[in-house]
Scaffold this motif. Structure first.
Motif, PDB file in Angstrom:
ATOM      1  N   SER A 157       0.876  -1.189   0.000  1.00 19.99           N
ATOM      2  CA  SER A 157       0.000   0.000   0.000  1.00 19.99           C
ATOM      3  C   SER A 157       0.905   1.229   0.000  1.00 19.99           C
ATOM      4  CB  SER A 157      -0.883   0.027   1.250  1.00 19.99           C
ATOM      5  OG  SER A 157      -0.071   0.231   2.398  1.00 19.99           O
ATOM      6  N   GLN A 158       0.309   2.372  -0.289  1.00 18.78           N
ATOM      7  CA  GLN A 158       1.102   3.605  -0.226  1.00 18.78           C
ATOM      8  C   GLN A 158       1.526   3.879   1.206  1.00 18.78           C
ATOM      9  OE1 GLN A 158      -1.265   6.518  -2.315  1.00 18.78           O
ATOM     10  NE2 GLN A 158      -1.260   5.207  -4.121  1.00 18.78           N
ATOM     11  N   ALA A 159       0.672   3.485   2.142  1.00 17.40           N
ATOM     12  CA  ALA A 159       0.995   3.711   3.558  1.00 17.40           C
ATOM     13  C   ALA A 159       2.253   2.933   3.950  1.00 17.40           C
ATOM     14  CB  ALA A 159      -0.183   3.283   4.423  1.00 17.40           C
ATOM     15  N   THR A 160       2.371   1.698   3.475  1.00 20.17           N
ATOM     16  CA  THR A 160       3.575   0.906   3.755  1.00 20.17           C
ATOM     17  C   THR A 160       4.792   1.592   3.118  1.00 20.17           C
ATOM     18  OG1 THR A 160       2.290  -1.137   3.880  1.00 20.17           O
ATOM     19  CG2 THR A 160       4.628  -1.385   3.433  1.00 20.17           C
ATOM     20  N   ALA A 305     -17.724  -9.946  -0.739  1.00 17.91           N
ATOM     21  CA  ALA A 305     -18.825 -10.779  -0.215  1.00 17.91           C
ATOM     22  C   ALA A 305     -20.112  -9.962  -0.091  1.00 17.91           C
ATOM     23  CB  ALA A 305     -18.443 -11.362   1.141  1.00 17.91           C
ATOM     24  N   LYS A 306     -20.038  -8.691  -0.440  1.00 13.51           N
ATOM     25  CA  LYS A 306     -21.186  -7.771  -0.374  1.00 13.51           C
ATOM     26  C   LYS A 306     -21.702  -7.631   1.057  1.00 13.51           C
ATOM     27  CE  LYS A 306     -22.551  -8.391  -5.159  1.00 13.51           C
ATOM     28  NZ  LYS A 306     -23.495  -8.893  -6.113  1.00 13.51           N
ATOM     29  N   ARG A 307     -20.756  -7.468   1.961  1.00 12.28           N
ATOM     30  CA  ARG A 307     -21.121  -7.212   3.350  1.00 12.28           C
ATOM     31  C   ARG A 307     -20.459  -5.896   3.777  1.00 12.28           C
ATOM     32  NH1 ARG A 307     -24.188 -10.298   1.910  1.00 12.28           N
ATOM     33  NH2 ARG A 307     -24.873 -12.260   2.845  1.00 12.28           N
ATOM     34  N   PRO A 308     -21.175  -5.051   4.539  1.00  9.45           N
ATOM     35  CA  PRO A 308     -20.586  -3.772   4.946  1.00  9.45           C
ATOM     36  C   PRO A 308     -19.367  -3.978   5.841  1.00  9.45           C
ATOM     37  CG  PRO A 308     -22.658  -4.180   6.101  1.00  9.45           C
ATOM     38  CD  PRO A 308     -22.526  -5.258   5.072  1.00  9.45           C
ATOM     39  N   ALA A 309     -18.300  -3.225   5.552  1.00  6.80           N
ATOM     40  CA  ALA A 309     -17.065  -3.364   6.327  1.00  6.80           C
ATOM     41  C   ALA A 309     -16.824  -2.120   7.173  1.00  6.80           C
ATOM     42  CB  ALA A 309     -15.883  -3.583   5.385  1.00  6.80           C
ATOM     43  N   ILE A 310     -16.428  -2.372   8.412  1.00 10.41           N
ATOM     44  CA  ILE A 310     -16.005  -1.279   9.297  1.00 10.41           C
ATOM     45  C   ILE A 310     -14.539  -1.550   9.610  1.00 10.41           C
ATOM     46  CG2 ILE A 310     -16.361  -0.104  11.501  1.00 10.41           C
ATOM     47  CD1 ILE A 310     -19.075  -1.686  11.657  1.00 10.41           C
ATOM     48  N   ALA A 311     -13.682  -0.569   9.363  1.00 12.21           N
ATOM     49  CA  ALA A 311     -12.254  -0.760   9.664  1.00 12.21           C
ATOM     50  C   ALA A 311     -11.728   0.436  10.429  1.00 12.21           C
ATOM     51  CB  ALA A 311     -11.467  -0.953   8.374  1.00 12.21           C
ATOM     52  N   THR A 312     -10.576   0.234  11.069  1.00 15.02           N
ATOM     53  CA  THR A 312      -9.994   1.361  11.803  1.00 15.02           C
ATOM     54  C   THR A 312      -9.077   2.172  10.888  1.00 15.02           C
ATOM     55  OG1 THR A 312      -8.373  -0.210  12.651  1.00 15.02           O
ATOM     56  CG2 THR A 312     -10.167   0.395  14.106  1.00 15.02           C
ATOM     57  N   VAL A 313      -9.044   3.463  11.145  1.00 15.18           N
ATOM     58  CA  VAL A 313      -8.220   4.382  10.351  1.00 15.18           C
ATOM     59  C   VAL A 313      -6.748   4.094  10.636  1.00 15.18           C
ATOM     60  CG1 VAL A 313      -7.687   6.812   9.907  1.00 15.18           C
ATOM     61  CG2 VAL A 313      -9.958   6.171  10.732  1.00 15.18           C
ATOM     62  N   GLY A 314      -5.917   4.208   9.591  1.00 14.91           N
ATOM     63  CA  GLY A 314      -4.473   4.033   9.786  1.00 14.91           C
ATOM     64  C   GLY A 314      -3.941   3.008   8.817  1.00 14.91           C
ATOM     65  N   GLY A 315      -2.799   3.329   8.209  1.00 19.25           N
ATOM     66  CA  GLY A 315      -2.201   2.398   7.258  1.00 19.25           C
ATOM     67  C   GLY A 315      -2.972   2.363   5.956  1.00 19.25           C
ATOM     68  N   GLY A 316      -3.073   1.147   5.391  1.00 21.96           N
ATOM     69  CA  GLY A 316      -3.657   1.011   4.056  1.00 21.96           C
ATOM     70  C   GLY A 316      -5.168   1.000   4.013  1.00 21.96           C
ATOM     71  N   LEU A 329     -14.860   3.979   8.295  1.00 19.50           N
ATOM     72  CA  LEU A 329     -13.555   4.049   8.948  1.00 19.50           C
ATOM     73  C   LEU A 329     -13.750   4.714  10.298  1.00 19.50           C
ATOM     74  CD1 LEU A 329     -11.158   5.226   6.070  1.00 19.50           C
ATOM     75  CD2 LEU A 329     -11.185   2.991   7.200  1.00 19.50           C
ATOM     76  N   ILE A 330     -13.262   4.074  11.350  1.00 17.41           N
ATOM     77  CA  ILE A 330     -13.410   4.642  12.693  1.00 17.41           C
ATOM     78  C   ILE A 330     -12.029   4.688  13.369  1.00 17.41           C
ATOM     79  CG2 ILE A 330     -15.817   3.891  13.036  1.00 17.41           C
ATOM     80  CD1 ILE A 330     -14.635   1.549  14.716  1.00 17.41           C
ATOM     81  N   PRO A 331     -11.860   5.560  14.370  1.00 13.23           N
ATOM     82  CA  PRO A 331     -10.573   5.576  15.077  1.00 13.23           C
ATOM     83  C   PRO A 331     -10.335   4.233  15.775  1.00 13.23           C
ATOM     84  CG  PRO A 331     -11.888   7.495  15.641  1.00 13.23           C
ATOM     85  CD  PRO A 331     -12.786   6.568  14.884  1.00 13.23           C
ATOM     86  N   PRO A 332      -9.059   3.839  15.917  1.00 11.84           N
ATOM     87  CA  PRO A 332      -8.778   2.556  16.577  1.00 11.84           C
ATOM     88  C   PRO A 332      -9.043   2.612  18.076  1.00 11.84           C
ATOM     89  CG  PRO A 332      -6.727   3.669  15.976  1.00 11.84           C
ATOM     90  CD  PRO A 332      -7.839   4.508  15.430  1.00 11.84           C
ATOM     91  N   ASN A 333      -9.140   1.442  18.690  1.00  8.83           N
ATOM     92  CA  ASN A 333      -9.227   1.320  20.154  1.00  8.83           C
ATOM     93  C   ASN A 333     -10.436   1.998  20.758  1.00  8.83           C
ATOM     94  OD1 ASN A 333      -6.665  -0.076  20.467  1.00  8.83           O
ATOM     95  ND2 ASN A 333      -5.755   1.852  19.810  1.00  8.83           N
ATOM     96  N   ASP A 334     -11.555   2.035  20.062  1.00  2.00           N
ATOM     97  CA  ASP A 334     -12.733   2.710  20.597  1.00  2.00           C
ATOM     98  C   ASP A 334     -13.995   1.845  20.411  1.00  2.00           C
ATOM     99  OD1 ASP A 334     -14.827   4.390  21.276  1.00  2.00           O
ATOM    100  OD2 ASP A 334     -13.721   6.176  20.643  1.00  2.00           O
ATOM    101  N   PRO A 335     -14.272   0.966  21.398  1.00  5.44           N
ATOM    102  CA  PRO A 335     -15.428   0.064  21.270  1.00  5.44           C
ATOM    103  C   PRO A 335     -16.746   0.817  21.117  1.00  5.44           C
ATOM    104  CG  PRO A 335     -14.077  -0.524  23.177  1.00  5.44           C
ATOM    105  CD  PRO A 335     -13.518   0.746  22.640  1.00  5.44           C
ATOM    106  N   GLN A 336     -16.854   1.993  21.764  1.00  4.45           N
ATOM    107  CA  GLN A 336     -18.116   2.739  21.664  1.00  4.45           C
ATOM    108  C   GLN A 336     -18.401   3.186  20.229  1.00  4.45           C
ATOM    109  OE1 GLN A 336     -17.097   4.742  24.967  1.00  4.45           O
ATOM    110  NE2 GLN A 336     -18.731   3.809  26.178  1.00  4.45           N
ATOM    111  N   LEU A 337     -17.337   3.710  19.582  1.00  2.39           N
ATOM    112  CA  LEU A 337     -17.523   4.144  18.185  1.00  2.39           C
ATOM    113  C   LEU A 337     -17.786   2.948  17.276  1.00  2.39           C
ATOM    114  CD1 LEU A 337     -14.958   7.035  17.630  1.00  2.39           C
ATOM    115  CD2 LEU A 337     -17.444   7.144  17.856  1.00  2.39           C
ATOM    116  N   LEU A 338     -17.171   1.828  17.594  1.00  4.11           N
ATOM    117  CA  LEU A 338     -17.433   0.629  16.792  1.00  4.11           C
ATOM    118  C   LEU A 338     -18.894   0.201  16.965  1.00  4.11           C
ATOM    119  CD1 LEU A 338     -16.597  -1.716  14.981  1.00  4.11           C
ATOM    120  CD2 LEU A 338     -15.688  -2.902  16.995  1.00  4.11           C
ATOM    121  N   ALA A 339     -19.357   0.212  18.212  1.00  4.89           N
ATOM    122  CA  ALA A 339     -20.759  -0.162  18.464  1.00  4.89           C
ATOM    123  C   ALA A 339     -21.703   0.790  17.714  1.00  4.89           C
ATOM    124  CB  ALA A 339     -21.040  -0.131  19.967  1.00  4.89           C
ATOM    125  N   ALA A 340     -21.357   2.082  17.708  1.00  7.50           N
ATOM    126  CA  ALA A 340     -22.212   3.058  17.013  1.00  7.50           C
ATOM    127  C   ALA A 340     -22.230   2.787  15.507  1.00  7.50           C
ATOM    128  CB  ALA A 340     -21.708   4.477  17.295  1.00  7.50           C
TER     129      ALA A 340
END
Ligand code: UDP
Ligand code: GLC
Length: 384
Positions: A157-160, A305-316, A329-340
Motif C-alpha cells: 500500500s502507499q501507507a507501507t 462478499a457484499k457485506r458492509p465493512a467497518i475498519a480502523t483508520v491508519g495504514g492502508g 472508517l473509525i478511530p482505533p481502540n474505541d469500542p463505543q464508536l465501533l458499536a455506534a
C-alpha cells in the motif's frame, strides 16, 4: 515479452496475508518460476495444488533460532546461519532473473545471496516499519539492507511505502502493488448462508458481525467483544487462529467473552478456508486493528462478499475504504464508536445496501487479479 524467471523466497509457510498474496503472484509466474520455502507448512501444500514448483530448504531449519518476532535481531551465530543459507539461495538463483523475497527473514537471506553473486533482489514489503512494531535498530538494518541490496521494494500500500521512506528507504526503489482477489470465489457462493448460521447455533433473526483475522492484540478482537457487550443482541463470529503463538491474548479474549452478558453470543471458529461462505453468513464485518494495518485483505474480501465493512483508520485501510462511501472508517481502540458504526449499519438498511454495492464494484476493479498482476509485472520490468 518473455516472462521473467523468478525465485520466490519465503521464510514462513503459515497462511497469513503475506503468504496468501504470494500464492497469486507465484501462480501467475508458475511456468517460469519456483518457490523456495525456508520452513515447511500449509503454504507448500497450497502451492503444490496449484502446480507451482516449490521446495522446502531443509537446511534452513536452523533459521528458526534467528529472532525476528520483534523484527530483525542477529547474534554472531545467527549471522553465520544466514550467510550459509544466503549462499545456497545465491546458487539456486543462478538460473533466475530475480529473487523475490516475501518477508523480512527471507529478504535478509536474499540480500546476502545478492552480496554473494546471486540474482537481483526484489523485496516485497508487507509490513509498516514503524516504531510500535520494529525497534529503531531493526528498522535501520532492514532499510539499509534494502538501500544497498534491493533492486526494487514492492509495497502492499502507499501507507507501507510512506513508512519505508520515513525509515530512510530510497524513494526510487518503491513500487506499490496491491493484493489481488478473484471475485468469482465470492460470486459463486449463494448470498443466503442461513444453514451455516443454523450449524453454528446462531438464531436466524440476530445480527451477526464477523471478524476474520488471526487472534492477535494488534488485530483487536477485544475491541469487537467490548463493542458487542454494548449491543445486547449482536452475535460475534471470530474466524482465525493465533498463527504466531499469541496464546496469552487468546486466553484474555476468552475471559472477555465469559461474562453472562456475552455468553453464547461469541462463536469461535478457528482457522477456516471457507472465507467467502462465512462472510456471507455475517451481516457486517469488522476489522479492528489497534495499530496501522499495512493493507488489510479481509476488508476487500468483505466488500466482495457484499457485506458492509467497518475498519480502523491508519495504514492502508484508507486506500480500500472511503469513509461512508465504500465502508466505515473509525478511530482505533474505541469500542463505543465501533458499536455506534454497527448500529448505524443495521438501522439504515438502504444506505448500507448502496454502500455495499459501491464497495463491491470498486473491489472488483481496483483489486482484481489481472490488475494487480499487471502492476507486479511493471514493478519488476527490466530486472535480470
Ligand atoms: N484468513 C483465512 N482463514 C482464517 C482467517 C483469515 O484464510 O481463518 C485469511 C483472510 O481471509 C485474509 C488473510 O487470512 O485473506 C488475512 O490477511 P490480512 O491482510 O487481513 O491480515 P494479516 O493477518 O495478513 O495481517
Ligand atoms: C501482511 C499485512 C496485511 C496485508 C498482508 C498482505 O500480513 O499485515 O495488512 O494485507 O500482509 O499484503
Amino acid at each position: 515479452m518473455d516472462r521473467q524467471k523468478i525465485l520466490f523466497v519465503s521464510y514462513t509457510a503459515v497462511l497469513g496475508g503475506g503468504e496468501l498474496c504470494l500464492i497469486d503472484f507465484a501462480q501467475a509466474y508458475r511456468d517460469t518460476s519456483q518457490v523456495v520455502l525456508l520452513t515447511d507448512g500449509a503454504l507448500r501444500q497450497r502451492l503444490e495444488e496449484l502446480g507451482v514448483p516449490v521446495q522446502v530448504l531443509a537446511s534452513a531449519r536452523s533459521l528458526a533460532d534467528v529472532k525476528v518476532s520483534s523484527g530483525l535481531m542477529f547474534s554472531l551465530k545467527s549471522i553465520g546461519e544466514l550467510w550459509r543459507i544466503g549462499k545456497q539461495i545465491a546458487n539456486i538463483s543462478q538460473d533466475s532473473d530475480l529473487i523475490h523475497a516475501n518477508n523480512q527473514k527471507g529478504f535478509v537471506v536474499a540480500a546476502i545471496a545478492r552480496l554473494l553473486g546471486g540474482a537481483p533482489v526484489v523485496w516485497h514489503l508487507h509490513d509498516i516499519l514503524t516504531a510500535n512494531i520494529f525497534s529503531a535498530t531493526n528498522r535501520r538494518v532492514a532499510v539499509t539492507l534494502a538501500n544497498w541490496f534491493a533492486t526494487r521494494v514492492i509495497v502492499n500500500s502507499q501507507a507501507t511505502g510512506d513508512a519505508f521512506l520515513i525509515a530512510g528507504g530510497k524513494r526510487q526503489l518503491l513500487r506499490t502493488v496491491y493484493n489481488g482477489f478473484d471475485s468469482q470465489k465470492f460470486d459463486q457462493i449463494s448470498d443466503d448462508q442461513m444453514h451455516l448460521r443454523d450449524e453454528l447455533g446462531i438464531p436466524r433473526d440476530r445480527p451477526v458481525v464477523g471478524m476474520f483475522s488471526r487472534l492477535s492484540y494488534w488485530k483487536g478482537q477485544h475491541i469487537l467483544l467490548e463493542a458487542a457487550s454494548l449491543l445486547t443482541d449482536v452475535h460475534v463470529l471470530l474466524v482465525g487462529d493465533a498463527l504466531f503463538g499469541e496464546s496469552e491474548y487468546t486466553e484474555q479474549l476468552k475471559k472477555i467473552a465469559a461474562p453472562p452478558s456475552l455468553n453464547g453470543r461469541v462463536h469461535w471458529l478457528g482457522f477456516r478456508q471457507d472465507i467467502p461462505a462465512l462472510m456471507k453468513a455475517c451481516d457486517a464485518i469488522a476489522h479492528c486493528s489497534t495499530a496501522p494495518e499495512p493493507f488489510g485483505r479481509v476488508i476487500v474480501e468483505a466488500q466482495l462478499a457484499k457485506r458492509p465493512a467497518i475498519a480502523t483508520v491508519g495504514g492502508g485501510t484508507g486506500e480500500i475504504i472511503e469513509n461512508g462511501v465504500t465502508g466505515f472508517l473509525i478511530p482505533p481502540n474505541d469500542p463505543q464508536l465501533l458499536a455506534a458504526a454497527i448500529q448505524k449499519i443495521f438501522s439504515d438498511r438502504i444506505a448500507t445496501a448502496q454502500m455495499v454495492d459501491r464497495a463491491y464494484l470498486q473491489a472488483q476493479t481496483k483489486f482484481s487479479i489481472p490488475s494487480v498482476c499487471l502492476a507486479f509485472d511493471m514493478a519488476i520490468a527490466g530486472i535480470n
